[in-house]
Scaffold this motif. Structure first.
Motif, short mmCIF file in Angstrom:
data_model
loop_
_atom_site.label_atom_id
_atom_site.label_comp_id
_atom_site.label_asym_id
_atom_site.label_seq_id
_atom_site.Cartn_x
_atom_site.Cartn_y
_atom_site.Cartn_z
N ARG A 24 0.97 -1.17 -0.39
CA ARG A 24 -0.19 0.40 -0.11
C ARG A 24 0.83 1.19 -0.02
NH1 ARG A 24 -3.18 -3.29 3.20
NH2 ARG A 24 -2.14 -2.88 5.30
N ARG A 25 2.00 1.53 0.69
CA ARG A 25 2.56 2.71 1.00
C ARG A 25 3.24 2.67 -0.86
NH1 ARG A 25 6.81 2.59 4.89
NH2 ARG A 25 7.90 5.01 4.15
N TYR A 26 3.54 1.19 -0.82
CA TYR A 26 4.42 1.99 -1.99
C TYR A 26 3.75 2.03 -3.55
CZ TYR A 26 5.98 0.49 -7.15
OH TYR A 26 6.75 0.32 -8.43
N GLN A 27 2.01 1.70 -3.42
CA GLN A 27 1.05 2.69 -4.42
C GLN A 27 0.62 3.42 -4.40
OE1 GLN A 27 -1.95 -0.25 -3.23
NE2 GLN A 27 -1.54 -1.67 -5.47
N GLU A 28 1.61 3.96 -3.02
CA GLU A 28 0.40 5.58 -2.79
C GLU A 28 2.26 6.22 -3.13
OE1 GLU A 28 -0.70 5.27 1.44
OE2 GLU A 28 -1.36 4.33 1.71
N SER A 29 3.25 5.86 -3.14
CA SER A 29 4.82 6.12 -3.46
C SER A 29 5.12 6.24 -4.37
CB SER A 29 5.53 6.36 -2.00
OG SER A 29 5.51 5.43 -1.57
N GLY A 30 5.13 5.31 -5.18
CA GLY A 30 6.19 4.78 -6.25
C GLY A 30 7.19 4.55 -5.52
N ASP A 31 7.68 4.87 -4.18
CA ASP A 31 9.08 4.46 -3.94
C ASP A 31 9.76 3.25 -3.69
OD1 ASP A 31 11.78 5.14 -2.64
OD2 ASP A 31 10.43 6.23 -1.06
N GLN A 32 9.99 2.33 -4.51
CA GLN A 32 10.57 1.23 -4.46
C GLN A 32 11.62 1.21 -3.23
OE1 GLN A 32 12.73 0.36 -7.60
NE2 GLN A 32 11.01 -0.44 -8.81
N SER A 33 11.90 1.86 -2.47
CA SER A 33 13.14 1.31 -0.57
C SER A 33 11.53 1.24 0.05
CB SER A 33 13.79 2.72 -0.86
OG SER A 33 12.67 3.82 -0.04
N VAL A 34 10.29 1.29 -0.13
CA VAL A 34 10.14 0.87 0.95
C VAL A 34 9.46 -0.60 0.30
CG1 VAL A 34 8.74 3.06 0.93
CG2 VAL A 34 7.27 1.75 -0.04
N LEU A 35 9.63 -1.18 0.21
CA LEU A 35 9.35 -3.01 -0.18
C LEU A 35 10.58 -3.30 0.07
CD1 LEU A 35 8.40 -2.73 -4.39
CD2 LEU A 35 6.81 -2.60 -1.76
N TRP A 36 10.31 -4.46 1.52
CA TRP A 36 11.11 -5.28 2.02
C TRP A 36 12.99 -5.29 2.09
CZ3 TRP A 36 7.54 -6.88 -1.59
CH2 TRP A 36 6.51 -7.84 -1.05
N PRO A 37 12.89 -3.45 2.74
CA PRO A 37 13.96 -2.98 2.92
C PRO A 37 14.60 -3.71 3.77
CG PRO A 37 12.46 -1.42 3.85
CD PRO A 37 11.99 -2.68 3.27
N ALA A 38 14.08 -4.55 4.97
CA ALA A 38 15.35 -5.10 5.71
C ALA A 38 16.34 -6.45 5.10
CB ALA A 38 13.91 -5.61 7.17
N HIS A 39 15.09 -7.53 4.18
CA HIS A 39 15.44 -7.93 3.31
C HIS A 39 16.39 -7.63 2.20
CE1 HIS A 39 11.87 -10.47 5.60
NE2 HIS A 39 13.01 -11.79 4.70
#
Length: 267
Positions: free
Chosen positions: A191-206
């Motif tokens: 949901r955060r990615y869909q709202e922002s388009g920011d790939q850095s919010v996707l699985w940052p720890a992994h």
């Protein structure tokens, strides 16, 4: 010596996104299976009735993922290539990584999502300890009370990139959590990615594991029974050749009983 179990059981009767299949061959069935095998493979006739009670041994066959129950993620789980070279599998990692001084960081008051380095810094100050090399850091989120239910996989808190990087910069090589994942829940990140388009919010720890070699222990339990420091953790993973994760019976070992440190208290 006091030993506290930090592991979530593998239970086929509990809800899992990838269901566990647990098949049991009884001791009586085991006797018949052995007799049939001896006849088919060696031409030997054997009557199971000759065994005490007509029974041999039981046998469990379990179908599950290596990420079911308490497990250790290896670097090879994080992707196919890394900046530091070849990403090692679970059977290739040093055993010394998985026995060390334990540190519990309480982030149980954080909402579903992820926390940053500032939250961890505040927790370091609260417990009066800053993790270092060879420490095994475990995040108490409180999610383990929901293990075995669908909400366990959707309602928990993880780490963002800054928080994960902070621990790695301190020399920590094994980070654990009592939640389903060290990252935020899948739905929350998407949901955060869909709202922002920011790939850095996707699985940052992994995905940070593609830049820095480290392991995660996911799906721990009973961290509320531990103090913030002053104990040893053993979380040796099962040696599965070529695997990106391995199950672990994680335990805390203490010289004497110690009370956990609650929020608002100091050690």
């Amino acid at each position: 010596m006091r030993i506290i179990d930090l592991s979530t059981p593998v239970d086929a009767n509990k809800w899992e996104p990838n269901p566990i299949i647990h098949e049991v061959m009884s001791a009586a069935e085991g006797a018949r299976h052995m007799a049939d095998g001896m006849k088919a493979n060696h031409g030997i006739d054997f009557d199971p009735a000759n065994l005490p009670g007509g029974e041999l041994l039981s046998l469990d066959t379990i179908t599950l993922t290596t990420h079911t129950g308490t497990h250790v993620d290896a670097p090879s789980h994080y992707g196919s290539s890394a900046k530091y070279g070849r990403m090692r599998h679970i059977d290739e990692l040093p055993l010394e990584w998985f026995i060390g001084a334990g540190v519990v960081l309480d982030i149980s008051d954080a909402p579903t999502g992820s926390v940053g380095a500032d939250v961890l810094e505040a927790e370091f100050s609260r417990i009066g300890y800053r993790p270092g090399e060879a420490d095994i850091v475990m995040l108490r989120t409180g999610a383990d009370v929901r293990a075995g239910t669908p909400s366990y996989f959707t309602d928990f808190v993880g780490l963002d990139r800054s928080a994960t990087a902070l621990l790695l910069n301190l020399g920590v090589r094994v980070i654990g959590t009592d939640a389903f994942s060290l990252d935020a829940p899948f739905g929350h990140m998407l949901r955060r990615y869909q709202e922002s388009g920011d790939q850095s919010v996707l699985w940052p720890a992994h995905f940070l594991g593609r830049e820095r070699e480290y392991c995660q222990i996911e799906r721990l339990a009973n961290l509320s029974a531990l103090p913030s420091t002053g104990f040893i953790v053993s979380c040796l993973p099962v040696r599965i050749v070529g695997a990106g994760a391995g199950w672990a019976r994680a335990v805390a070992i203490m010289d004497e009983p110690l009370a956990p440190v609650a929020k608002g208290e100091t050690t």
